[in-house]
Design an enzyme around this catalytic site. Structure first.
Site, mmCIF file in Angstrom:
data_model
loop_
_atom_site.group_PDB
_atom_site.id
_atom_site.type_symbol
_atom_site.label_atom_id
_atom_site.label_comp_id
_atom_site.label_asym_id
_atom_site.label_seq_id
_atom_site.Cartn_x
_atom_site.Cartn_y
_atom_site.Cartn_z
ATOM 1 N N GLU A 139 -19.352 68.076 1.938
ATOM 2 C CA GLU A 139 -18.014 67.533 1.736
ATOM 3 C C GLU A 139 -17.736 66.517 2.834
ATOM 4 O O GLU A 139 -17.899 66.817 4.010
ATOM 5 C CB GLU A 139 -16.963 68.639 1.764
ATOM 6 C CG GLU A 139 -17.017 69.497 0.520
ATOM 7 C CD GLU A 139 -16.084 70.695 0.577
ATOM 8 O OE1 GLU A 139 -15.478 71.002 -0.449
ATOM 9 O OE2 GLU A 139 -15.973 71.318 1.648
ATOM 10 N N ASP A 177 -22.825 72.976 -0.483
ATOM 11 C CA ASP A 177 -21.832 71.901 -0.423
ATOM 12 C C ASP A 177 -22.058 70.883 0.668
ATOM 13 O O ASP A 177 -22.256 71.252 1.822
ATOM 14 C CB ASP A 177 -20.447 72.475 -0.040
ATOM 15 C CG ASP A 177 -19.834 73.292 -1.121
ATOM 16 O OD1 ASP A 177 -19.944 72.909 -2.277
ATOM 17 O OD2 ASP A 177 -19.227 74.337 -0.781
ATOM 18 N N GLU A 182 -23.531 78.323 -4.194
ATOM 19 C CA GLU A 182 -23.104 76.933 -4.055
ATOM 20 C C GLU A 182 -23.604 76.355 -2.742
ATOM 21 O O GLU A 182 -23.609 77.040 -1.718
ATOM 22 C CB GLU A 182 -21.567 76.872 -4.113
ATOM 23 C CG GLU A 182 -20.998 75.465 -4.117
ATOM 24 C CD GLU A 182 -19.476 75.450 -4.313
ATOM 25 O OE1 GLU A 182 -18.983 76.055 -5.280
ATOM 26 O OE2 GLU A 182 -18.797 74.823 -3.484
#
Ligand SMILES: *[C@@H]1O[C@H](CO)[C@@H](O)[C@H](O)[C@H]1NC(C)=O
Ligand SMILES: *[C@@H]1O[C@H](CO)[C@@H](O)[C@H](O)[C@H]1NC(C)=O
Length: 291
Positions: A111, A109, A107
């Site tokens: 955010e 990311d 993953e």
């Protein structure tokens, strides 16, 4: 080449063939319906401007999310995002790639952690490789990301993973597999985005709560651009020389990128797991200098 010969005066045929080749290999700016579908709470996602812009809504009933229809093995994804304005503390807008596999998740990311009115957003990045994450870094931005659209991109090839904000690299994770450091490269990843409530951790460890009297909260997305090797047919992704994102100029930073990256490290990084001695008494292997 032989195929071109009988048609060499047929411009339309040639253009068609060129279009097929170009569109299947290099990708193109995506529209929402072409490349994405809603994964969470359809009523909270609205297409505006003829599908060119998407509005995500968070209210007390639900957040929402969307994802790409297919997965990609390497490439570059980018979107323009305008974040929740005003008192956005407790909201998290995420833009990420994910293998969508539970056991050995990969993953990448982005955010965006909201804040009280007038206080800066925090951009957290994280990388999961072969099921292990816990590689958070946080930067504050040099502009107000809720005032206008800005471009957020992830480049992923055999050599490194780079997170960009408006062409400025804010994070790089190099492929150091040769030194025993895991690197995501075996699994294709989808492109995801969500807007949700996370005031149990995102606000200084949960100290501040979302102010629901300010709801609904809105974030906006446009200019979806996925240029990657879609995994649907035979997998020639890793070796195809036409995949530009693996080309020489994308294997390491240019001089300008290196300078911009140093500027971010010196002025805008507010947390780096590599430096967090209380969390990691032993410096993680990939953080050691020379790696
Ligand atoms: C909001 O910004 C301030 C100032 O940078 C920071 O100290 C605080 O941790 C931020 N709060 C949240 C909820 O991110
Ligand atoms: C929440 O927003 C309302 C309306 O703007 C305001 O009156 C109130 O003080 C806010 N509460 C907190 C905890 O900030």
């Amino acid at each position: 080449m032989a195929i071109f010969y009988p048609f060499k005066n047929n411009g339309v045929f040639f253009m068609l063939l060129l279009w097929i080749v170009v569109s299947s290999v290099w990708g193109r700016p995506a529209t929402f319906n072409q490349d994405f579908h809603v994964t969470w709470s359809e009523p909270h996602i609205k297409q505006i401007d003829q599908g060119r812009t998407i509005q995500l809504t968070l209210d007390q009933g639900s957040g929402c999310g969307f994802a790409s229809k297919v997965k990609y093995l390497f490439g570059r994804v980018s979107m323009k995002i305008k974040l929740v304005p005003g008192d956005s503390a407790g909201t998290v807008t995420a833009f990420y790639m994910n293998s969508d596999t539970d056991s050995v998740r990969d993953e990448l990311d982005f955010e965006f952690l909201g804040n009280r009115t007038g206080q800066p957003y925090t951009v957290q990045t994280n990388i999961y490789a072969h099921g292990k994450g816990d590689r958070e870094q946080r930067v504050n931005l040099w502009f107000d990301p809720s005032a206008d659209f800005h471009t957020y991109s992830i480049l992923w090839n055999h050599h490194h993973i780079v997170f960009y904000v408006d062409e400025v690299p804010i994070r790089v994770y190099k492929n150091n597999e040769a030194k025993g450091i895991p690197y995501p490269k075996m699994q294709a990843m989808g492109v995801f985005s969500t807007l949700w409530e996370a005031d149990n951790w995102a606000t200084r460890g949960g100290l501040e709560k979302i102010n629901w009297s300010k709801a609904p909260f809105y974030a906006y997305y446009k200019d979806f651009d996925i240029e990657g090797c879609a995994i649907s047919g035979p997998n020639t992704c890793s070796t195809n020389p036409k995949n530009w994102w693996g080309g020489v100029e994308y294997q390491a930073f240019s001089a300008i990128e290196a300078r911009r990256y140093r500027w971010v490290c010196m002025n805008h990084v507010i947390y780096d797991y590599c430096q967090d001695k209380s969390r990691y008494p032993m410096t993680p292997h990939e953080c050691l200098s020379g790696i």
